[in-house]
Write a protein that holds these residues in place. Structure first.
Motif, PDB file in Angstrom:
ATOM      1  N   SER A   1       0.854  -1.186   0.000  1.00 61.05           N
ATOM      2  CA  SER A   1       0.000   0.000   0.000  1.00 61.05           C
ATOM      3  C   SER A   1       0.888   1.233   0.000  1.00 61.05           C
ATOM      4  O   SER A   1       1.944   1.251   0.639  1.00 61.05           O
TER       5      SER A   1
ATOM      6  N   PRO B   1      -0.285   4.581   0.955  1.00 59.07           N
ATOM      7  CA  PRO B   1      -1.499   5.296   1.355  1.00 59.07           C
ATOM      8  C   PRO B   1      -1.362   6.800   1.422  1.00 59.07           C
ATOM      9  O   PRO B   1      -2.374   7.500   1.409  1.00 59.07           O
ATOM     10  N   GLU B   2      -0.140   7.301   1.526  1.00 58.14           N
ATOM     11  CA  GLU B   2       0.084   8.744   1.659  1.00 58.14           C
ATOM     12  C   GLU B   2       1.420   9.061   1.007  1.00 58.14           C
ATOM     13  O   GLU B   2       2.302   8.212   0.957  1.00 58.14           O
TER      14      GLU B   2
ATOM     15  N   LEU C   1       4.985   7.549   2.292  1.00 60.27           N
ATOM     16  CA  LEU C   1       4.796   6.335   3.097  1.00 60.27           C
ATOM     17  C   LEU C   1       4.425   5.157   2.199  1.00 60.27           C
ATOM     18  O   LEU C   1       3.453   5.234   1.440  1.00 60.27           O
TER      19      LEU C   1
END
Lengths: 427, 427
Positions: free
Chosen positions: B322, B324-325, B328
């Motif tokens: 992932s 996600p931001e 990150l």
């Protein structure tokens, strides 16, 4: 692998804790050997699980879920023990949760037929692994998390490239800004749900979040945190339902670690156009602990106003191997044997060499450090000064997961530390 | 257990990293399967050992010991791998070192016939376990540490209570004030040596110390520390020899972890009334690492003035699950899979999804945290922004011991990450 290999494997003295002189034994035969931990029948260090506390924990957590009208899908990563998986299922668990396809395989072998992988799956080898398992086990349900279009595209690539594979069952993961996985916004989540609905590669079964990473143990903060997260989850579930994005007769709503599960349980029920099944996924409750989860459960009990029924069931026993200086005893246990990731182990009891009775460890005793194979037990009082080489000390743990994964088998003991059963792990 | 069970066991998809779809295979058959880590043939996370670096490390350390006129008894606790034990013995190791009798059993099963338990042994079950092993394996030598009269008295109790057992071979442990086990003073050590000499339960074979706990990586301090300790060890050895307390044809003098072994190697040779065998006990050199031991070895190389031949051989590969931001990426690897006790893992390379070539990880990439099954990869640059779900990332480790113990088997790979062999572990 046969069910016997999984549930009743052969253990031998190559596994730490198993008596050196004993012939190999089936796991189920261990309880009948008459071994006692305090009598010196087993090499140390030795992790043990207290039989009665374990049984109580399994029943209490199942009762908690039932009392709140939700199902329990205990996280198997904690114990990775087929015997404990079976007991959790036998106690009434709806299914089991895992972190990887490898873990899922162990759960299915132990008899689980409703499984959640609380993690993203996207690699071809893992997707194929799930498909193969579903083919091999009629009725097996496996749902995993999706939190990005990028992940969905990988799933679609696999689905297109593969012949004759089923669509995969997925849960939409809702996350928190600054935290781990999961969609950060309502709009992002809804757009992904629409894509999942439209994709021939996936079936959207429900919504997932994990509140445990935000837990602090301070009820005011934890209540606010859980409420805000669950409000978002419920709003997304409602929007998905209104847009008929769920492709299942029963919508799954799942959250719940082992720290503040009481703050999410009731939020997993809501009226939608189809029945909703709320699911908690706690894992650490099986053995509970003497540290982090002990403190979290104190806060849970305060909120519930009626106590709780979890008791620390796991201890690691070691012997004093040297008392080299006043105030310092060195124990035969180290990083290879016991959790140290959240905090160091804590002395909870001791038993002088050659005696059978145990005494609570005095409050001045502290584990000041761990090496690979040693622990530093420091203390200031008379009981510490009286420690001798050969005395036994029991350590409590903080974080069951990282003690379980250091043992290939663990005996279950009664109140007198007679070995009455055993479990194995498959990390 | 047969030698085949130990050296060439059957592995299957219940063990993480093993392909889900593969039938069970003997360890020795794994290298012939044509698996490639980067091609997606194996589930992640996956610890790998680079074949050529491993071979180089085994040879270099053996050469270092030989060059300094001492023997090598590598500490088996690091890898607990029968295959690596065999390779260390085949490379010329004098014997092997262990921390417990359980570990000793694995080493003997792998073929070790000269063994040190660098730890106190005193419980009847363990003493009997050693005696049984010596009976079962003619010529097997096992010496363990003694550092107190209290420990000796427990050994004597066992010896008196047991019928027809041999005296145990022991090494007198010299310790450091404020540190771990071992006699703190010359007088204490000598008094214990006299008691060991007089006891029918023990044979004193030599002197042991462990300098590694005092290592800082600062050469001035480490040189002074090692010199002071080794001076004490040699003075005690000399005194014991003068008093004819050694009960063996060859006196053992042993020290040496993996951090500052170069500062003790030459001190393990000294003229006594009988031949002296110096023994180093390094364990981490087999795979070396990208963290703590990398830094220690930089200091060793600076002192030697000619570089060293150890290369980090162990990596743990994971996938981005992932993003996600911004800044990150979440990786599918966690505390269950990789060392975190000395420091967090470090990104060392990456391989975009579907590609076969790897690129060095940019310096802005950091592992900011680990959960049980997740790692937080943070970064600020363009390469981090370009990371996508499915990309592979290799993590380096700090402290081989605590990565080895998280895997039941580990593939050996060539420079292209083709799996060419495999080892198993028996923690």
């Amino acid at each position: 692998m046969t069910a016997q290999d999984i549930l009743d494997p052969l253990l031998d003295a190559g596994q730490k804790g198993f008596p050196h002189h004993s012939a190999p034994l089936r796991r189920s035969a261990i309880g009948g050997q008459g071994w006692n931990v305090l009598r010196g029948d087993m090499p140390l260090p030795l992790a043990v699980i207290k039989r009665d506390a374990l049984a109580g924990n399994l029943a209490w957590m199942q009762g908690f879920a039932a009392g709140h009208g939700v199902g329990l899908a205990p996280h198997g990563k904690t114990t990775m023990s087929p015997q404990l998986f079976r007991r959790q299922l036998d106690a009434g668990a709806w299914g089991l949760t895992f972190a990887t396809v490898v873990q899922l395989r162990a759960g299915v072998a132990a008899g689980a037929r409703r499984c959640i992988i609380a993690n993203q799956v996207f690699r071809a080898i893992d997707l194929q692994g799930i498909d193969d398992l579903k083919r091999a086990h009629a009725g097996l349900q496996v749902a995993f998390l999706v939190d990005s279009i990028a992940q969905l595209e990988l799933i679609e690539s696999w689905h297109q490239a593969s012949k004759d594979v089923q669509p995969v069952d997925v849960l939409l993961e809702i996350g928190v800004a600054g935290a781990r996985t999961g969609c950060r916004t309502h709009e992002q989540a809804l757009a992904l749900a629409q894509r999942l609905r439209a994709s021939p590669a996936t079936r959207l079964l429900g919504i997932e979040c994990y509140e445990g990473l935000g837990a602090t143990g301070q009820s005011d903060a934890d209540i606010a945190y859980a409420q805000a997260l669950m409000q978002r989850v419920r709003a997304i579930a409602k929007a998905c339902d209104e847009q008929q994005l769920f492709e299942t007769d029963e919508i799954l709503l799942t959250a719940g670690g082992s720290a503040i599960f009481d703050l999410v349980a009731d939020q997993l029920k809501m009226p939608l156009s189809r029945p909703v099944r709320g699911l908690l996924r706690s894992g650490c409750y099986a053995t509970h602990d003497h540290g982090t989860y002990h403190r979290f459960m104190n806060a849970v009990a305060a909120r519930m106003g009626c106590g709780h029924g979890l008791h620390a069931a796991m201890e690691v026993w070691a012997a004093v191997q040297s008392c080299p200086e006043p105030g310092l005893a060195i124990l035969s246990v180290g990083k290879r044997d016991i959790s140290y990731d959240l905090e160091l182990p804590m002395p909870i009891a001791f038993c002088p060499q050659g005696q059978a009775g145990i005494t609570a460890a005095p409050p001045d005793w502290k584990i000041a450090g761990l090496n690979d194979q040693h622990a530093y037990l420091r203390g200031t009082g008379a009981e510490h000064s009286a420690l001798r080489v050969g005395d036994l000390v029991a350590l409590g743990i903080s974080h069951p997961c990282t003690t379980f994964d250091k043992w290939r088998w663990i005996p279950l003991v009664d109140a007198q530390y007679n070995v009455c059963d055993a479990i194995v792990t498959c990390f």
